[in-house]
Design a protein around this motif. Structure first.
Motif, PDB file in Angstrom:
ATOM      1  N   PHE A 199     105.194 121.843  -4.254  1.00 18.02           N
ATOM      2  CA  PHE A 199     105.994 120.919  -5.044  1.00 18.02           C
ATOM      3  C   PHE A 199     106.814 120.012  -4.129  1.00 18.02           C
ATOM      4  O   PHE A 199     107.615 120.492  -3.320  1.00 18.02           O
ATOM      5  CB  PHE A 199     106.944 121.684  -5.977  1.00 18.02           C
ATOM      6  CG  PHE A 199     106.249 122.483  -7.026  1.00 18.02           C
ATOM      7  CD1 PHE A 199     105.727 121.862  -8.148  1.00 18.02           C
ATOM      8  CD2 PHE A 199     106.105 123.857  -6.892  1.00 18.02           C
ATOM      9  CE1 PHE A 199     105.070 122.599  -9.129  1.00 18.02           C
ATOM     10  CE2 PHE A 199     105.459 124.602  -7.861  1.00 18.02           C
ATOM     11  CZ  PHE A 199     104.931 123.970  -8.980  1.00 18.02           C
ATOM     12  N   GLU A 200     106.593 118.722  -4.262  1.00 15.32           N
ATOM     13  CA  GLU A 200     107.377 117.769  -3.478  1.00 15.32           C
ATOM     14  C   GLU A 200     108.707 117.532  -4.180  1.00 15.32           C
ATOM     15  O   GLU A 200     108.766 117.375  -5.402  1.00 15.32           O
ATOM     16  CB  GLU A 200     106.619 116.451  -3.339  1.00 15.32           C
ATOM     17  CG  GLU A 200     107.255 115.485  -2.357  1.00 15.32           C
ATOM     18  CD  GLU A 200     106.417 114.231  -2.140  1.00 15.32           C
ATOM     19  OE1 GLU A 200     106.867 113.349  -1.380  1.00 15.32           O
ATOM     20  OE2 GLU A 200     105.322 114.141  -2.733  1.00 15.32           O
ATOM     21  N   THR A 201     109.786 117.539  -3.406  1.00 14.45           N
ATOM     22  CA  THR A 201     111.108 117.306  -3.983  1.00 14.45           C
ATOM     23  C   THR A 201     111.657 115.976  -3.488  1.00 14.45           C
ATOM     24  O   THR A 201     111.221 115.433  -2.475  1.00 14.45           O
ATOM     25  CB  THR A 201     112.106 118.410  -3.599  1.00 14.45           C
ATOM     26  OG1 THR A 201     112.454 118.279  -2.210  1.00 14.45           O
ATOM     27  CG2 THR A 201     111.530 119.798  -3.854  1.00 14.45           C
ATOM     28  N   LEU A 202     112.634 115.477  -4.208  1.00 17.89           N
ATOM     29  CA  LEU A 202     113.415 114.344  -3.720  1.00 17.89           C
ATOM     30  C   LEU A 202     114.399 114.860  -2.676  1.00 17.89           C
ATOM     31  O   LEU A 202     114.669 116.067  -2.609  1.00 17.89           O
ATOM     32  CB  LEU A 202     114.168 113.694  -4.877  1.00 17.89           C
ATOM     33  CG  LEU A 202     113.295 113.013  -5.933  1.00 17.89           C
ATOM     34  CD1 LEU A 202     114.140 112.595  -7.128  1.00 17.89           C
ATOM     35  CD2 LEU A 202     112.567 111.814  -5.351  1.00 17.89           C
ATOM     36  N   PRO A 203     114.956 113.984  -1.845  1.00 16.29           N
ATOM     37  CA  PRO A 203     115.997 114.428  -0.911  1.00 16.29           C
ATOM     38  C   PRO A 203     117.161 115.061  -1.685  1.00 16.29           C
ATOM     39  O   PRO A 203     117.418 114.715  -2.843  1.00 16.29           O
ATOM     40  CB  PRO A 203     116.436 113.128  -0.231  1.00 16.29           C
ATOM     41  CG  PRO A 203     115.271 112.202  -0.379  1.00 16.29           C
ATOM     42  CD  PRO A 203     114.649 112.545  -1.697  1.00 16.29           C
ATOM     43  N   ILE A 204     117.851 115.993  -1.064  1.00 18.51           N
ATOM     44  CA  ILE A 204     118.993 116.646  -1.692  1.00 18.51           C
ATOM     45  C   ILE A 204     120.087 115.611  -1.960  1.00 18.51           C
ATOM     46  O   ILE A 204     120.438 114.810  -1.100  1.00 18.51           O
ATOM     47  CB  ILE A 204     119.526 117.786  -0.810  1.00 18.51           C
ATOM     48  CG1 ILE A 204     118.476 118.910  -0.739  1.00 18.51           C
ATOM     49  CG2 ILE A 204     120.855 118.316  -1.323  1.00 18.51           C
ATOM     50  CD1 ILE A 204     118.787 119.982   0.281  1.00 18.51           C
ATOM     51  N   PHE A 205     120.607 115.616  -3.197  1.00 23.98           N
ATOM     52  CA  PHE A 205     121.675 114.697  -3.596  1.00 23.98           C
ATOM     53  C   PHE A 205     123.031 115.367  -3.373  1.00 23.98           C
ATOM     54  O   PHE A 205     123.221 116.529  -3.751  1.00 23.98           O
ATOM     55  CB  PHE A 205     121.571 114.332  -5.085  1.00 23.98           C
ATOM     56  CG  PHE A 205     120.506 113.332  -5.410  1.00 23.98           C
ATOM     57  CD1 PHE A 205     120.825 111.997  -5.598  1.00 23.98           C
ATOM     58  CD2 PHE A 205     119.175 113.709  -5.528  1.00 23.98           C
ATOM     59  CE1 PHE A 205     119.846 111.068  -5.899  1.00 23.98           C
ATOM     60  CE2 PHE A 205     118.190 112.792  -5.831  1.00 23.98           C
ATOM     61  CZ  PHE A 205     118.528 111.459  -6.007  1.00 23.98           C
TER      62      PHE A 205
END
Length: 264
Positions: free
Chosen positions: A107-113
């Motif tokens: 699973f590809e994630t977005l950068p941590i916010f």
């Protein structure tokens, strides 16, 4: 890794103070949250055990409409369809490790916010958030890391007077989600988050096929309508595969329908 339910996000058109007032009318201590100045949103909160309900609304549309935060994007898109429970957030104590685990599963994630908001007393609360990059129709949950142990955080909340002691010993036991295919929905979540084997059954009124999975201490119950009526079908038609009801244990004194969401 320990994954627990952190909060339920309920999208509303009204000011968050209206949601807090509605809960207080029923004898529960809902509180103002504050403003997310970088996202153009604001909220009110109701703590239940070690989880909480968040009532999220747009404060400054010119900011909210330009944010890259997926939760705020979802709010701005879906509030046009109507109010209702929009998202579920799970808590972790190591969001970087969780990101690595999700990546390892494919699973590809977005950068941590990095998130923050100004509390009513002027203090700043901060946290980290993680979202899946591919999340069609925003049907999958997101994750949060508060950067401190649960016991320490909730003791601070109690010291600040933010906890309703009547709800402190309760917990959010189940969240009901409308689904076109309950077993498929349950299987998709099981790939993302450690969960129990699905318990598949027919609802007591015979109107829904359901698949329930246990994540931490909360049951996520996917509700597939078998006929052309009922609450799950209504939600599917209006808002898609979204949460629509929250069960508390021990239960609330009476069932409450607030801003197109059901709490009991």
């Amino acid at each position: 890794m320990n994954i627990m339910l952190d909060h339920i996000v309920h999208f509303i058109k009204a000011e968050p103070a209206a949601a807090a007032a509605a809960w207080r009318e029923h004898g529960y201590k809902a509180i103002p949250g504050g403003s997310h100045e970088n996202w153009g949103t604001y909220n009110s909160l109701l703590y239940i055990g070690h989880s909480y309900l968040e009532f999220l609304s747009i404060e400054k549309n010119h900011i909210a409409s330009r944010t890259d935060n997926p939760l705020i994007k979802q709010l701005t898109e879906e509030i046009r369809l109507g109010e209702g429970i929009g998202q579920i957030c799970f808590r972790t104590n190591n969001i970087e490790e969780l990101q690595g685990e999700l990546t390892g599963k494919g699973f590809e994630t977005l950068p941590i916010f990095n998130g923050s908001r100004k509390r009513a007393d002027g203090s700043i609360l901060s946290w980290k958030m993680l979202f899946l990059k591919e999340n069609p129709d925003f049907k999958y949950p997101f994750f949060i890391d508060w950067g401190m142990e649960d016991d320490i955080r909730f003791e601070e909340l109690r010291r600040l007077g933010l906890i309703d002691e009547k709800l402190a010993a309760k917990k959010i036991a189940a969240v009901y989600i409308a689904s076109k295919d309950c077993e498929k929905s349950a299987a998709a979540w099981q790939e993302i988050i450690p969960a129990s084997k699905a318990d598949v059954y027919i609802s007591s009124d015979g109107k829904e096929k359901r698949a329930a999975i246990l994540i931490g201490s909360v049951n996520i119950i996917f509700c597939q309508p078998l006929y052309g009526d009922g609450r799950a079908m209504e939600v599917l038609r209006k808002r898609g595969e979204k949460p629509f009801a929250v069960q508390v244990a021990p239960g609330l004194e009476k069932e409450l329908s607030l801003f197109e969401g059901l709490y009991f």
